[in-house]
Design an enzyme around this catalytic site. Structure first.
Site, PDB file in Angstrom:
ATOM      1  N   LYS A 155     -81.780  -4.844  11.407  1.00  0.00           N
ATOM      2  CA  LYS A 155     -82.561  -4.292  10.301  1.00  0.00           C
ATOM      3  C   LYS A 155     -83.315  -5.434   9.620  1.00  0.00           C
ATOM      4  CE  LYS A 155     -81.988  -0.839   6.668  1.00  0.00           C
ATOM      5  NZ  LYS A 155     -83.115   0.011   6.980  1.00  0.00           N
TER       6      LYS A 155
HETATM    7  C1  LIG Z   1     -85.667   2.912  11.000  1.00  0.00           C
HETATM    8  C2  LIG Z   1     -84.441   3.503  10.416  1.00  0.00           C
HETATM    9  N1  LIG Z   1     -83.701   4.341  11.150  1.00  0.00           N
HETATM   10  C3  LIG Z   1     -82.571   4.908  10.673  1.00  0.00           C
HETATM   11  C4  LIG Z   1     -82.147   4.658   9.392  1.00  0.00           C
HETATM   12  C5  LIG Z   1     -80.878   5.245   8.890  1.00  0.00           C
HETATM   13  O1  LIG Z   1     -79.899   4.239   8.901  1.00  0.00           O
HETATM   14  P1  LIG Z   1     -78.624   4.327   7.958  1.00  0.00           P
HETATM   15  O2  LIG Z   1     -78.032   5.677   8.191  1.00  0.00           O
HETATM   16  O3  LIG Z   1     -77.730   3.256   8.434  1.00  0.00           O
HETATM   17  O4  LIG Z   1     -79.112   4.164   6.579  1.00  0.00           O
HETATM   18  C6  LIG Z   1     -82.892   3.807   8.582  1.00  0.00           C
HETATM   19  C7  LIG Z   1     -82.452   3.568   7.204  1.00  0.00           C
HETATM   20  O5  LIG Z   1     -82.373   2.565   6.683  1.00  0.00           O
HETATM   21  C8  LIG Z   1     -84.042   3.185   9.105  1.00  0.00           C
HETATM   22  O6  LIG Z   1     -84.760   2.325   8.370  1.00  0.00           O
END
Ligand SMILES: Cc1ncc(COP(=O)(O)O)c(C=O)c1O
Length: 307
Positions: A155
Protein backbone atom coordinates in the site's frame (compact mmCIF):
# COMPACT_ATOMS: atom_id res chain seq x y z
CA UNK A 1 -14.29 16.49 7.10
CA UNK A 2 -11.09 18.11 8.40
CA UNK A 3 -8.29 16.18 10.06
CA UNK A 4 -8.55 16.52 13.85
CA UNK A 5 -6.39 18.94 15.81
CA UNK A 6 -3.73 16.54 17.09
CA UNK A 7 -1.50 14.30 15.00
CA UNK A 8 1.30 11.96 15.95
CA UNK A 9 4.59 12.79 14.21
CA UNK A 10 7.52 10.49 14.93
CA UNK A 11 6.05 9.54 18.30
CA UNK A 12 5.20 13.09 19.45
CA UNK A 13 1.66 14.44 19.68
CA UNK A 14 1.73 17.72 17.74
CA UNK A 15 -0.87 20.24 16.49
CA UNK A 16 -2.02 19.65 12.89
CA UNK A 17 -0.14 22.76 11.65
CA UNK A 18 3.16 21.42 13.01
CA UNK A 19 3.00 17.97 11.36
CA UNK A 20 5.49 18.96 8.66
CA UNK A 21 8.19 17.30 6.59
CA UNK A 22 10.78 18.80 4.25
CA UNK A 23 9.59 19.65 0.72
CA UNK A 24 12.57 17.74 -0.72
CA UNK A 25 12.07 14.56 1.32
CA UNK A 26 12.04 11.28 -0.66
CA UNK A 27 8.33 10.79 -0.02
CA UNK A 28 7.66 14.01 -1.92
CA UNK A 29 10.23 13.40 -4.65
CA UNK A 30 9.63 9.68 -5.30
CA UNK A 31 6.39 8.71 -3.56
CA UNK A 32 8.24 6.70 -0.89
CA UNK A 33 5.41 6.30 1.58
CA UNK A 34 3.45 3.27 2.75
CA UNK A 35 0.16 3.89 4.43
CA UNK A 36 -2.93 2.48 6.07
CA UNK A 37 -6.52 3.70 6.27
CA UNK A 38 -8.37 2.30 9.27
CA UNK A 39 -11.65 2.93 11.01
CA UNK A 40 -12.61 3.29 14.64
CA UNK A 41 -16.23 2.72 15.69
CA UNK A 42 -17.98 4.23 18.68
CA UNK A 43 -20.15 1.87 20.74
CA UNK A 44 -22.37 4.24 22.76
CA UNK A 45 -23.79 1.45 24.96
CA UNK A 46 -20.34 0.50 26.22
CA UNK A 47 -18.85 3.97 26.03
CA UNK A 48 -16.01 2.48 24.00
CA UNK A 49 -14.20 3.23 20.76
CA UNK A 50 -13.00 0.18 18.82
CA UNK A 51 -10.26 0.30 16.20
CA UNK A 52 -11.10 -2.42 13.69
CA UNK A 53 -8.42 -5.00 12.87
CA UNK A 54 -5.58 -2.79 14.07
CA UNK A 55 -3.10 -5.69 14.30
CA UNK A 56 -3.65 -6.62 10.65
CA UNK A 57 -3.29 -3.02 9.46
CA UNK A 58 -0.07 -2.68 11.43
CA UNK A 59 1.30 -5.92 9.96
CA UNK A 60 0.48 -4.75 6.43
CA UNK A 61 2.23 -1.42 7.08
CA UNK A 62 5.30 -3.26 8.38
CA UNK A 63 5.25 -5.54 5.31
CA UNK A 64 5.19 -2.43 3.09
CA UNK A 65 8.17 -0.95 4.94
CA UNK A 66 10.08 -4.21 4.43
CA UNK A 67 9.23 -4.47 0.71
CA UNK A 68 10.30 -0.86 0.21
CA UNK A 69 13.58 -1.67 2.02
CA UNK A 70 13.21 1.06 4.64
CA UNK A 71 16.19 1.49 7.01
CA UNK A 72 13.94 0.96 9.98
CA UNK A 73 10.77 -1.04 10.50
CA UNK A 74 8.76 0.16 13.49
CA UNK A 75 7.71 -2.36 16.15
CA UNK A 76 4.03 -3.26 16.15
CA UNK A 77 3.76 -2.13 19.81
CA UNK A 78 5.21 1.29 19.01
CA UNK A 79 2.82 1.79 16.09
CA UNK A 80 -0.17 0.78 18.22
CA UNK A 81 0.90 3.06 21.08
CA UNK A 82 1.33 6.08 18.75
CA UNK A 83 -2.10 5.50 17.20
CA UNK A 84 -3.92 5.08 20.52
CA UNK A 85 -2.23 8.15 22.05
CA UNK A 86 -3.27 10.22 19.01
CA UNK A 87 -6.92 9.07 19.31
CA UNK A 88 -6.93 9.89 23.02
CA UNK A 89 -5.36 13.31 22.44
CA UNK A 90 -8.25 14.11 20.10
CA UNK A 91 -10.86 12.74 22.59
CA UNK A 92 -12.42 10.65 19.82
CA UNK A 93 -15.83 9.38 20.92
CA UNK A 94 -17.52 8.91 17.54
CA UNK A 95 -16.91 7.03 14.30
CA UNK A 96 -13.64 8.05 12.75
CA UNK A 97 -11.20 7.32 9.94
CA UNK A 98 -7.50 7.03 10.77
CA UNK A 99 -4.56 7.34 8.42
CA UNK A 100 -1.01 6.31 9.18
CA UNK A 101 1.91 6.90 6.81
CA UNK A 102 5.45 5.57 7.19
CA UNK A 103 7.72 7.48 4.82
CA UNK A 104 11.28 8.04 3.75
CA UNK A 105 12.23 11.48 4.97
CA UNK A 106 15.78 11.76 3.57
CA UNK A 107 16.70 14.27 0.85
CA UNK A 108 18.86 12.05 -1.33
CA UNK A 109 18.97 10.04 -4.57
CA UNK A 110 16.40 7.54 -5.80
CA UNK A 111 17.76 4.60 -3.79
CA UNK A 112 17.52 6.46 -0.46
CA UNK A 113 16.15 4.22 2.34
CA UNK A 114 16.05 6.54 5.36
CA UNK A 115 15.69 8.22 7.72
CA UNK A 116 12.19 6.91 8.18
CA UNK A 117 9.30 8.97 9.54
CA UNK A 118 5.81 8.21 10.81
CA UNK A 119 2.70 10.35 10.84
CA UNK A 120 -0.79 9.44 12.08
CA UNK A 121 -3.98 11.50 11.96
CA UNK A 122 -7.74 11.04 12.33
CA UNK A 123 -10.96 12.46 10.88
CA UNK A 124 -14.43 12.18 12.39
CA UNK A 125 -16.65 10.55 9.81
CA UNK A 126 -20.45 10.17 9.76
CA UNK A 127 -21.91 7.33 7.59
CA UNK A 128 -22.03 8.00 3.86
CA UNK A 129 -25.27 7.93 1.83
CA UNK A 130 -23.87 5.41 -0.66
CA UNK A 131 -24.14 2.69 2.01
CA UNK A 132 -27.91 2.92 1.53
CA UNK A 133 -28.32 3.98 -2.11
CA UNK A 134 -25.40 2.10 -3.64
CA UNK A 135 -23.08 3.40 -6.36
CA UNK A 136 -23.17 3.45 -10.17
CA UNK A 137 -19.76 2.66 -11.58
CA UNK A 138 -17.80 2.20 -14.78
CA UNK A 139 -14.95 -0.07 -15.84
CA UNK A 140 -11.88 2.06 -16.39
CA UNK A 141 -9.87 2.38 -19.56
CA UNK A 142 -6.86 2.64 -17.24
CA UNK A 143 -5.24 -0.74 -16.60
CA UNK A 144 -4.55 -1.84 -13.01
CA UNK A 145 -0.85 -1.69 -12.05
CA UNK A 146 0.75 -5.12 -12.12
CA UNK A 147 2.71 -7.03 -9.47
CA UNK A 148 5.91 -6.98 -11.55
CA UNK A 149 5.77 -3.18 -11.91
CA UNK A 150 4.24 -1.56 -8.80
CA UNK A 151 2.93 -4.39 -6.59
CA UNK A 152 -0.63 -3.50 -5.52
CA UNK A 153 -0.28 -5.62 -2.35
CA UNK A 154 2.12 -2.96 -1.08
CA UNK A 155 0.00 0.00 0.00
CA UNK A 156 2.50 2.49 -1.35
CA UNK A 157 1.49 6.12 -1.91
CA UNK A 158 2.97 6.10 -5.44
CA UNK A 159 0.62 3.26 -6.48
CA UNK A 160 -2.36 5.54 -6.01
CA UNK A 161 -1.53 7.60 -9.10
CA UNK A 162 -3.11 4.64 -10.95
CA UNK A 163 -6.23 4.57 -8.74
CA UNK A 164 -6.57 8.33 -8.92
CA UNK A 165 -6.42 8.42 -12.73
CA UNK A 166 -9.18 5.82 -12.95
CA UNK A 167 -11.41 7.42 -10.31
CA UNK A 168 -10.97 10.94 -11.63
CA UNK A 169 -11.85 9.87 -15.17
CA UNK A 170 -14.94 8.01 -13.92
CA UNK A 171 -16.16 10.97 -11.88
CA UNK A 172 -15.59 13.41 -14.76
CA UNK A 173 -17.73 11.07 -16.85
CA UNK A 174 -20.57 11.16 -14.31
CA UNK A 175 -20.06 7.86 -12.45
CA UNK A 176 -19.84 7.43 -8.68
CA UNK A 177 -16.80 5.18 -8.87
CA UNK A 178 -14.64 2.86 -10.91
CA UNK A 179 -13.49 -0.72 -11.32
CA UNK A 180 -10.19 -1.66 -12.92
CA UNK A 181 -9.02 -4.63 -15.00
CA UNK A 182 -5.70 -6.46 -14.93
CA UNK A 183 -3.30 -6.41 -17.90
CA UNK A 184 -5.00 -9.59 -19.20
CA UNK A 185 -8.46 -8.08 -18.94
CA UNK A 186 -9.72 -9.78 -15.75
CA UNK A 187 -11.52 -7.95 -12.99
CA UNK A 188 -9.15 -6.55 -10.37
CA UNK A 189 -10.60 -4.07 -7.86
CA UNK A 190 -12.04 -0.60 -7.33
CA UNK A 191 -9.93 2.52 -6.71
CA UNK A 192 -10.20 2.08 -2.93
CA UNK A 193 -12.04 -1.19 -2.36
CA UNK A 194 -12.22 -4.87 -3.30
CA UNK A 195 -15.10 -6.24 -5.33
CA UNK A 196 -17.58 -9.06 -4.72
CA UNK A 197 -20.21 -10.53 -7.05
CA UNK A 198 -23.17 -12.66 -6.07
CA UNK A 199 -24.15 -15.45 -8.47
CA UNK A 200 -26.60 -18.17 -7.57
CA UNK A 201 -26.25 -17.46 -3.85
CA UNK A 202 -22.43 -17.70 -3.85
CA UNK A 203 -19.98 -14.87 -3.35
CA UNK A 204 -17.25 -14.50 -5.96
CA UNK A 205 -14.21 -12.24 -5.64
CA UNK A 206 -11.02 -11.84 -7.69
CA UNK A 207 -8.18 -13.90 -6.21
CA UNK A 208 -5.09 -12.31 -4.66
CA UNK A 209 -3.22 -12.85 -7.95
CA UNK A 210 -5.57 -10.40 -9.69
CA UNK A 211 -3.41 -7.36 -8.85
CA UNK A 212 -5.45 -6.36 -5.82
CA UNK A 213 -4.54 -4.97 -2.44
CA UNK A 214 -4.78 -7.89 0.00
CA UNK A 215 -7.66 -6.17 1.69
CA UNK A 216 -8.46 -6.66 5.35
CA UNK A 217 -12.16 -6.02 4.75
CA UNK A 218 -12.16 -8.57 1.91
CA UNK A 219 -10.75 -11.06 4.41
CA UNK A 220 -13.41 -10.06 6.97
CA UNK A 221 -16.20 -10.57 4.42
CA UNK A 222 -14.85 -13.95 3.29
CA UNK A 223 -14.37 -15.23 6.84
CA UNK A 224 -17.72 -14.04 8.19
CA UNK A 225 -19.67 -15.10 5.08
CA UNK A 226 -18.30 -18.64 5.32
CA UNK A 227 -18.49 -19.05 9.10
CA UNK A 228 -21.39 -16.95 10.26
CA UNK A 229 -23.64 -16.42 7.24
CA UNK A 230 -23.19 -19.92 5.80
CA UNK A 231 -22.44 -18.52 2.33
CA UNK A 232 -19.86 -20.11 0.00
CA UNK A 233 -17.11 -17.84 -1.34
CA UNK A 234 -15.06 -18.43 -4.49
CA UNK A 235 -11.74 -16.61 -4.87
CA UNK A 236 -10.85 -16.88 -8.56
CA UNK A 237 -10.21 -15.02 -11.80
CA UNK A 238 -13.32 -13.04 -12.74
CA UNK A 239 -14.32 -11.99 -16.26
CA UNK A 240 -15.49 -8.44 -16.89
CA UNK A 241 -18.77 -9.70 -18.38
CA UNK A 242 -19.59 -11.50 -15.11
CA UNK A 243 -20.31 -8.06 -13.66
CA UNK A 244 -23.35 -8.00 -15.95
CA UNK A 245 -24.31 -11.62 -15.28
CA UNK A 246 -24.19 -11.13 -11.50
CA UNK A 247 -27.33 -10.97 -9.33
CA UNK A 248 -25.64 -8.52 -6.97
CA UNK A 249 -22.33 -6.66 -6.74
CA UNK A 250 -20.76 -4.81 -3.81
CA UNK A 251 -17.40 -3.42 -2.91
CA UNK A 252 -15.69 -3.28 0.45
CA UNK A 253 -12.78 -1.62 2.22
CA UNK A 254 -11.96 -0.09 5.58
CA UNK A 255 -12.86 3.39 4.35
CA UNK A 256 -15.69 2.38 2.01
CA UNK A 257 -17.12 -0.27 4.37
CA UNK A 258 -19.65 -2.42 2.38
CA UNK A 259 -21.24 -0.50 -0.50
CA UNK A 260 -23.79 -1.94 -2.98
CA UNK A 261 -22.91 -1.47 -6.67
CA UNK A 262 -26.25 -0.97 -8.44
CA UNK A 263 -25.11 -0.29 -12.02
CA UNK A 264 -22.03 -1.02 -14.11
CA UNK A 265 -21.52 0.96 -17.31
CA UNK A 266 -25.17 2.06 -17.21
CA UNK A 267 -26.50 -1.52 -17.06
CA UNK A 268 -28.40 -2.23 -13.83
CA UNK A 269 -26.95 -4.93 -11.58
CA UNK A 270 -29.79 -7.40 -10.92
CA UNK A 271 -32.86 -5.36 -10.02
CA UNK A 272 -30.84 -2.14 -9.97
CA UNK A 273 -31.28 -1.95 -6.18
CA UNK A 274 -29.03 -3.18 -3.36
CA UNK A 275 -29.54 -6.96 -3.18
CA UNK A 276 -30.53 -9.13 -0.19
CA UNK A 277 -27.18 -10.88 0.29
CA UNK A 278 -25.37 -7.55 0.05
CA UNK A 279 -27.64 -6.24 2.81
CA UNK A 280 -26.94 -9.31 5.00
CA UNK A 281 -23.18 -8.90 4.57
CA UNK A 282 -23.45 -5.18 5.27
CA UNK A 283 -25.55 -5.61 8.43
CA UNK A 284 -23.32 -8.33 9.80
CA UNK A 285 -20.22 -6.26 9.09
CA UNK A 286 -21.55 -3.30 11.07
CA UNK A 287 -22.50 -5.49 14.03
CA UNK A 288 -18.97 -6.85 14.17
CA UNK A 289 -17.10 -3.56 13.76
CA UNK A 290 -19.23 -1.80 16.38
CA UNK A 291 -18.92 -4.68 18.83
CA UNK A 292 -22.68 -5.37 18.88
CA UNK A 293 -22.03 -9.13 18.71
CA UNK A 294 -19.52 -11.09 20.81
CA UNK A 295 -17.88 -12.74 17.77
CA UNK A 296 -14.43 -11.63 16.69
CA UNK A 297 -13.56 -9.64 19.80
CA UNK A 298 -9.93 -10.19 18.71
CA UNK A 299 -10.58 -7.82 15.77
CA UNK A 300 -11.58 -4.89 18.01
CA UNK A 301 -8.98 -2.85 19.89
CA UNK A 302 -10.52 -0.79 22.70
CA UNK A 303 -9.18 2.77 22.97
CA UNK A 304 -10.50 3.97 26.31
CA UNK A 305 -10.79 0.95 28.62
CA UNK A 306 -7.31 -0.47 28.37
CA UNK A 307 -4.19 -0.60 30.51
C1 LIG B 1 -6.86 -0.19 -3.86
C2 LIG B 1 -7.54 -0.67 -2.64
N1 LIG B 1 -8.13 -1.87 -2.64
C3 LIG B 1 -8.76 -2.36 -1.55
C4 LIG B 1 -8.85 -1.63 -0.39
C5 LIG B 1 -9.50 -2.19 0.81
O1 LIG B 1 -8.50 -2.59 1.71
P1 LIG B 1 -8.79 -2.72 3.26
O2 LIG B 1 -10.01 -3.57 3.39
O3 LIG B 1 -7.60 -3.39 3.81
O4 LIG B 1 -9.02 -1.35 3.76
C6 LIG B 1 -8.27 -0.36 -0.35
C7 LIG B 1 -8.39 0.43 0.88
O5 LIG B 1 -7.56 1.00 1.40
C8 LIG B 1 -7.57 0.12 -1.47
O6 LIG B 1 -6.97 1.32 -1.45
Amino acid sequence: MPTCEFMCLNGEIVPYRDAKIHAFSAVVKYGLGVFEGLRAYWNAGRGELYVFRLAEHIERLRFGMKMMRYDKIYDADYLEDCLIRMLRANEIRENAHIRMIAYVDGDDELIVTGPVGLVIGVMKLPPRRSLETGVKVTVSAWQRIADNALPPRVKCTANYVNNRAAELEAKLNGYDGVLMLTADGKLSEASGACIFLVRNGRLITPDVGSDILESITRDTVIETARRELGVAVDERRVDRSELHAADEVFWCGSGQEVVPVVAVDRLPVGSGKPGPLTRRVQQHYFKIVRGEVPEHAEWRTAVWQRN
